[in-house]
Structures are given as structure tokens and as C-alpha cells.
Design an enzyme around this catalytic site. Structure first.
Site, PDB file in Angstrom:
ATOM      1  N   ASN A   7       0.858  -1.186   0.000  1.00 18.08           N
ATOM      2  CA  ASN A   7       0.000   0.000   0.000  1.00 18.08           C
ATOM      3  C   ASN A   7       0.897   1.239   0.000  1.00 18.08           C
ATOM      4  O   ASN A   7       1.705   1.434   0.909  1.00 18.08           O
ATOM      5  CB  ASN A   7      -0.893  -0.016   1.241  1.00 18.08           C
ATOM      6  CG  ASN A   7      -1.922   1.091   1.241  1.00 18.08           C
ATOM      7  OD1 ASN A   7      -1.615   2.229   0.900  1.00 18.08           O
ATOM      8  ND2 ASN A   7      -3.150   0.780   1.629  1.00 18.08           N
ATOM      9  N   ARG A  18       4.087  18.594   1.170  1.00 14.96           N
ATOM     10  CA  ARG A  18       4.918  19.662   0.607  1.00 14.96           C
ATOM     11  C   ARG A  18       4.330  20.216  -0.689  1.00 14.96           C
ATOM     12  O   ARG A  18       4.603  21.346  -1.077  1.00 14.96           O
ATOM     13  CB  ARG A  18       6.329  19.113   0.359  1.00 14.96           C
ATOM     14  CG  ARG A  18       7.334  20.099  -0.212  1.00 14.96           C
ATOM     15  CD  ARG A  18       7.666  21.213   0.776  1.00 14.96           C
ATOM     16  NE  ARG A  18       8.667  22.127   0.228  1.00 14.96           N
ATOM     17  CZ  ARG A  18       9.965  22.033   0.431  1.00 14.96           C
ATOM     18  NH1 ARG A  18      10.449  21.030   1.169  1.00 14.96           N
ATOM     19  NH2 ARG A  18      10.800  22.912  -0.081  1.00 14.96           N
ATOM     20  N   HIS A  43      -5.719   3.233  -1.279  1.00 11.39           N
ATOM     21  CA  HIS A  43      -7.022   3.491  -0.651  1.00 11.39           C
ATOM     22  C   HIS A  43      -7.335   4.975  -0.816  1.00 11.39           C
ATOM     23  O   HIS A  43      -7.105   5.778   0.098  1.00 11.39           O
ATOM     24  CB  HIS A  43      -6.989   3.095   0.826  1.00 11.39           C
ATOM     25  CG  HIS A  43      -8.318   3.143   1.501  1.00 11.39           C
ATOM     26  ND1 HIS A  43      -8.673   2.269   2.514  1.00 11.39           N
ATOM     27  CD2 HIS A  43      -9.392   3.951   1.326  1.00 11.39           C
ATOM     28  CE1 HIS A  43      -9.891   2.550   2.930  1.00 11.39           C
ATOM     29  NE2 HIS A  43     -10.340   3.581   2.218  1.00 11.39           N
ATOM     30  N   ARG A  45      -9.333   8.310  -0.714  1.00 12.23           N
ATOM     31  CA  ARG A  45     -10.461   8.788   0.078  1.00 12.23           C
ATOM     32  C   ARG A  45     -11.042  10.047  -0.556  1.00 12.23           C
ATOM     33  O   ARG A  45     -10.354  10.752  -1.298  1.00 12.23           O
ATOM     34  CB  ARG A  45     -10.018   9.053   1.520  1.00 12.23           C
ATOM     35  CG  ARG A  45      -9.838   7.749   2.312  1.00 12.23           C
ATOM     36  CD  ARG A  45      -9.477   8.026   3.760  1.00 12.23           C
ATOM     37  NE  ARG A  45      -9.659   6.843   4.590  1.00 12.23           N
ATOM     38  CZ  ARG A  45      -8.786   5.851   4.706  1.00 12.23           C
ATOM     39  NH1 ARG A  45      -7.651   5.904   4.028  1.00 12.23           N
ATOM     40  NH2 ARG A  45      -9.024   4.815   5.488  1.00 12.23           N
ATOM     41  N   HIS A  50      -4.415  11.751   0.649  1.00 14.42           N
ATOM     42  CA  HIS A  50      -3.183  11.078   0.245  1.00 14.42           C
ATOM     43  C   HIS A  50      -3.293  10.672  -1.223  1.00 14.42           C
ATOM     44  O   HIS A  50      -2.983  11.468  -2.099  1.00 14.42           O
ATOM     45  CB  HIS A  50      -2.820   9.910   1.179  1.00 14.42           C
ATOM     46  CG  HIS A  50      -3.973   9.139   1.721  1.00 14.42           C
ATOM     47  ND1 HIS A  50      -4.871   8.445   0.926  1.00 14.42           N
ATOM     48  CD2 HIS A  50      -4.355   8.932   3.010  1.00 14.42           C
ATOM     49  CE1 HIS A  50      -5.752   7.837   1.705  1.00 14.42           C
ATOM     50  NE2 HIS A  50      -5.480   8.121   2.962  1.00 14.42           N
ATOM     51  N   GLU A  73      -8.850  -0.006  -2.644  1.00  9.79           N
ATOM     52  CA  GLU A  73      -9.700  -0.100  -1.462  1.00  9.79           C
ATOM     53  C   GLU A  73     -10.533   1.174  -1.330  1.00  9.79           C
ATOM     54  O   GLU A  73     -10.104   2.242  -1.760  1.00  9.79           O
ATOM     55  CB  GLU A  73      -8.849  -0.249  -0.201  1.00  9.79           C
ATOM     56  CG  GLU A  73      -7.978  -1.474  -0.164  1.00  9.79           C
ATOM     57  CD  GLU A  73      -7.144  -1.557   1.097  1.00  9.79           C
ATOM     58  OE1 GLU A  73      -6.581  -2.634   1.353  1.00  9.79           O
ATOM     59  OE2 GLU A  73      -7.050  -0.539   1.823  1.00  9.79           O
ATOM     60  N   THR A 110      -8.015   6.174   9.692  1.00 10.39           N
ATOM     61  CA  THR A 110      -7.709   4.929   8.996  1.00 10.39           C
ATOM     62  C   THR A 110      -8.872   3.971   9.219  1.00 10.39           C
ATOM     63  O   THR A 110      -9.703   4.181  10.109  1.00 10.39           O
ATOM     64  CB  THR A 110      -6.395   4.328   9.511  1.00 10.39           C
ATOM     65  OG1 THR A 110      -6.049   3.181   8.722  1.00 10.39           O
ATOM     66  CG2 THR A 110      -6.504   3.919  10.968  1.00 10.39           C
ATOM     67  N   HIS A 209      -3.762  -4.567   7.924  1.00 13.47           N
ATOM     68  CA  HIS A 209      -3.850  -3.446   8.851  1.00 13.47           C
ATOM     69  C   HIS A 209      -2.908  -3.677  10.022  1.00 13.47           C
ATOM     70  O   HIS A 209      -3.089  -4.580  10.825  1.00 13.47           O
ATOM     71  CB  HIS A 209      -5.262  -3.187   9.389  1.00 13.47           C
ATOM     72  CG  HIS A 209      -5.446  -1.752   9.810  1.00 13.47           C
ATOM     73  ND1 HIS A 209      -5.875  -0.761   8.959  1.00 13.47           N
ATOM     74  CD2 HIS A 209      -5.202  -1.138  10.985  1.00 13.47           C
ATOM     75  CE1 HIS A 209      -5.913   0.394   9.590  1.00 13.47           C
ATOM     76  NE2 HIS A 209      -5.495   0.189  10.825  1.00 13.47           N
ATOM     77  N   ASP A 210      -1.885  -2.840  10.096  1.00 16.96           N
ATOM     78  CA  ASP A 210      -0.888  -2.858  11.161  1.00 16.96           C
ATOM     79  C   ASP A 210      -0.045  -4.132  11.182  1.00 16.96           C
ATOM     80  O   ASP A 210       0.611  -4.426  12.192  1.00 16.96           O
ATOM     81  CB  ASP A 210      -1.530  -2.635  12.538  1.00 16.96           C
ATOM     82  CG  ASP A 210      -2.023  -1.211  12.718  1.00 16.96           C
ATOM     83  OD1 ASP A 210      -1.538  -0.314  11.996  1.00 16.96           O
ATOM     84  OD2 ASP A 210      -2.919  -0.990  13.558  1.00 16.96           O
ATOM     85  N   GLY A 232       1.092  -1.286   4.330  1.00 16.98           N
ATOM     86  CA  GLY A 232       1.521   0.039   3.933  1.00 16.98           C
ATOM     87  C   GLY A 232       2.251   0.791   5.020  1.00 16.98           C
ATOM     88  O   GLY A 232       3.436   1.054   4.925  1.00 16.98           O
ATOM     89  N   HIS A 233       1.538   1.130   6.098  1.00 19.13           N
ATOM     90  CA  HIS A 233       2.105   2.034   7.105  1.00 19.13           C
ATOM     91  C   HIS A 233       3.406   1.497   7.686  1.00 19.13           C
ATOM     92  O   HIS A 233       4.428   2.202   7.719  1.00 19.13           O
ATOM     93  CB  HIS A 233       1.088   2.274   8.221  1.00 19.13           C
ATOM     94  CG  HIS A 233       1.566   3.227   9.269  1.00 19.13           C
ATOM     95  ND1 HIS A 233       1.517   4.594   9.115  1.00 19.13           N
ATOM     96  CD2 HIS A 233       2.128   3.009  10.486  1.00 19.13           C
ATOM     97  CE1 HIS A 233       2.016   5.181  10.191  1.00 19.13           C
ATOM     98  NE2 HIS A 233       2.401   4.235  11.031  1.00 19.13           N
TER      99      HIS A 233
END
Length: 260
Positions: A7, A18, A43, A45, A50, A73, A110, A209-210, A232-233
């Protein structure tokens, strides 16, 4: 063997902080693919905080050229607005290999819960049918934590098949939290139960997720036949220290170790 889809949302977060075009989401995605990732996840939104619609179009071209999977997603019920044509419209324009439906609201930082499969699922069934008519494999985000295993939404994971979905994605946030606190046995057992119920009615199982290099192998050893993880994160965070190629390679080694 479980596939890794990276992700790249967090690359877009850094770029947007920036303005301009750096760091390049497409270049980062290409680097992940060069390192062996099986696909790319985004994902987008509605507030475009992002990933933007333009990113979706560009990444669609990249993944199609590379012959790898593209996974979009999002909340299919969020209405279109300026800069965001809507989830279904993005899928119509890009025809991703997979569309993962997530019941998040605009205000959520999230995704933090899966679908409630109680009540009338007519609208969801219509959207799943529309996405499948585009050639998309459809996955639905579902709860898989210890508490949710006792709730109707988890017991009703079989209803994901009733609405025409191909897969479910297990929400692994609670598992990651339990792992960080030193005892994830109950969370693993709950996720395994939900996964087996889904598989029993013909649904494939993804997860995300996580998840991180620290907790991924334990999850894959405890939950049967996970087809894909989207990460991703943690992956992008780790890449700040070790580099993107090395980090993707690290995840692939973790996945392989879970099957040894």
C-alpha cells in the site's frame, strides 16, 4: 504462498505535505515491484488527503504494464465530489484486479472495522455485482478480533458470499495490538475461526492493517491459507530506516519463513 501487496498511501501523504510531485508514488510502487512485491494497493479517500484520482490512473497503467495486480480499497457508498469521482467510477476507469470494499467514513484517520453483515445487504449486493461485471475480484473488509468473533457480524461472515464477494480481508489491527502487548493467542484463534468460516463457503481470505515484519509470520502461521496481505504504514515506516527495496525483501523473507 501468501502474496504481498504494498500500500503506497503513505508515499502520497509525504508528497502532499509539501506539494509538487516528490516523492513519486509511481516510482515508489515500481521500486516495490522490482523488489518482488506481487501487487500494489491504494485506498483513495474522498478528501484526497493522500492518494488522488490521478495517482489511481497512473498506478493502473504501471501495474498493467508490469502484469501485476492492482488493488483499490475504499468505501463504495461515499458520494463523488470535486477531485473524487467515486469508488465505482475509479474502478470503471482502471479495472483493477481487485476491489476491496471498506465501510470507513470520511472522518476516519484509517479503517478500523469491518462490515456489519446484519440487516438488508441489497445495496452492497448491487455494488458487488457492478464491480464484478467490470472484471474485478471483490473483497470485503471484515472483523477478525477476539471480541468480534462472538458478534453477529463475525458469525455472519458467510453472508459475504451471499452478496457475491470473492474474498474477505481480515482486519488485523486488534491482532497487531495484542501482539504488541505480548499475547496474541486469542486474537489469532479468533482470526483463524473467521477465516475458516469464510473458506468453508468458498471465500478466499486476505488480511491487512498494522501488519509488520515483527508480527506477520506469527499471523500467517496461525491463520490458514491467507492468500494476500496488503501492508503500507509499517512497511513505509521501516523503509525510512532500511530502504524500500530492502524492506520489501524483508517482508518476502518473513512470508517465506512462515511456510518453512
Amino acid at each position: 504462498m501468501t502474496l504481498l501487496s504494498v500500500n503506497v498511501n503513505k508515499i502520497a501523504v509525504l508528497r502532499n505535505s509539501r506539494g509538487g510531485s516528490e516523492p513519486s508514488v509511481v516510482r515508489a510502487a515500481a521500486t516495490c515491484l522490482d523488489a518482488g512485491a506481487a501487487g500494489i494497493t491504494v485506498h483513495p479517500r474522498p478528501d484526497a488527503r493522500h492518494i488522488t484520482a490521478d495517482d489511481v490512473y497512473s498506478l493502473s497503467e504501471l501495474t498493467r504494464a508490469r502484469g501485476v495486480e492492482f488493488n483499490i480499497e475504499g468505501n463504495p457508498f461515499a458520494p463523488p465530489r470535486a477531485g473524487y469521482p467515486g469508488f465505482l467510477a475509479l474502478c470503471e476507469a482502471t479495472r483493477p484486479a481487485q476491489a476491496t470494499l471498506v465501510p470507513d467514513s470520511d472522518a476516519q484517520i484509517t479503517s478500523d472495522h469491518g462490515f456489519d453483515f446484519g440487516g438488508d445487504l441489497g445495496r452492497l449486493r448491487e455494488l458487488v455485482a457492478a464491480l464484478r461485471s467490470l472484471g474485478c475480484r471483490v473483497s470485503l473488509f471484515v472483523d477478525a478480533d477476539a471480541d468480534a468473533a462472538a458478534l453477529p457480524s463475525a458469525r455472519g461472515v458467510e453472508r459475504a458470499a451471499d452478496v457475491g464477494a470473492d474474498r474477505v480481508e481480515l482486519y488485523t489491527g486488534p491482532y497487531a495490538e495484542a501482539f504488541a502487548h505480548g499475547d496474541a493467542r486469542a486474537a489469532i484463534a479468533a482470526a483463524s475461526t473467521v477465516a475458516r468460516r469464510a473458506q468453508a463457503v468458498g471465500l478466499g481470505v486476505n488480511a491487512g492493517h498494522d501488519l509488520s515484519q515483527a508480527n506477520l509470520a506469527s499471523f500467517l502461521r496461525g491463520v490458514p491459507d491467507v492468500l494476500e496481505v496488503s501492508i503500507g504504514h509499517a512497511l513505509i515506516s521501516e523503509a525510512l530506516y532500511d530502504g524500500l527495496r530492502a524492506t520489501v525483501d524483508g517482508y518476502l523473507r518473513v512470508i517465506r519463513s512462515a511456510y518453512e
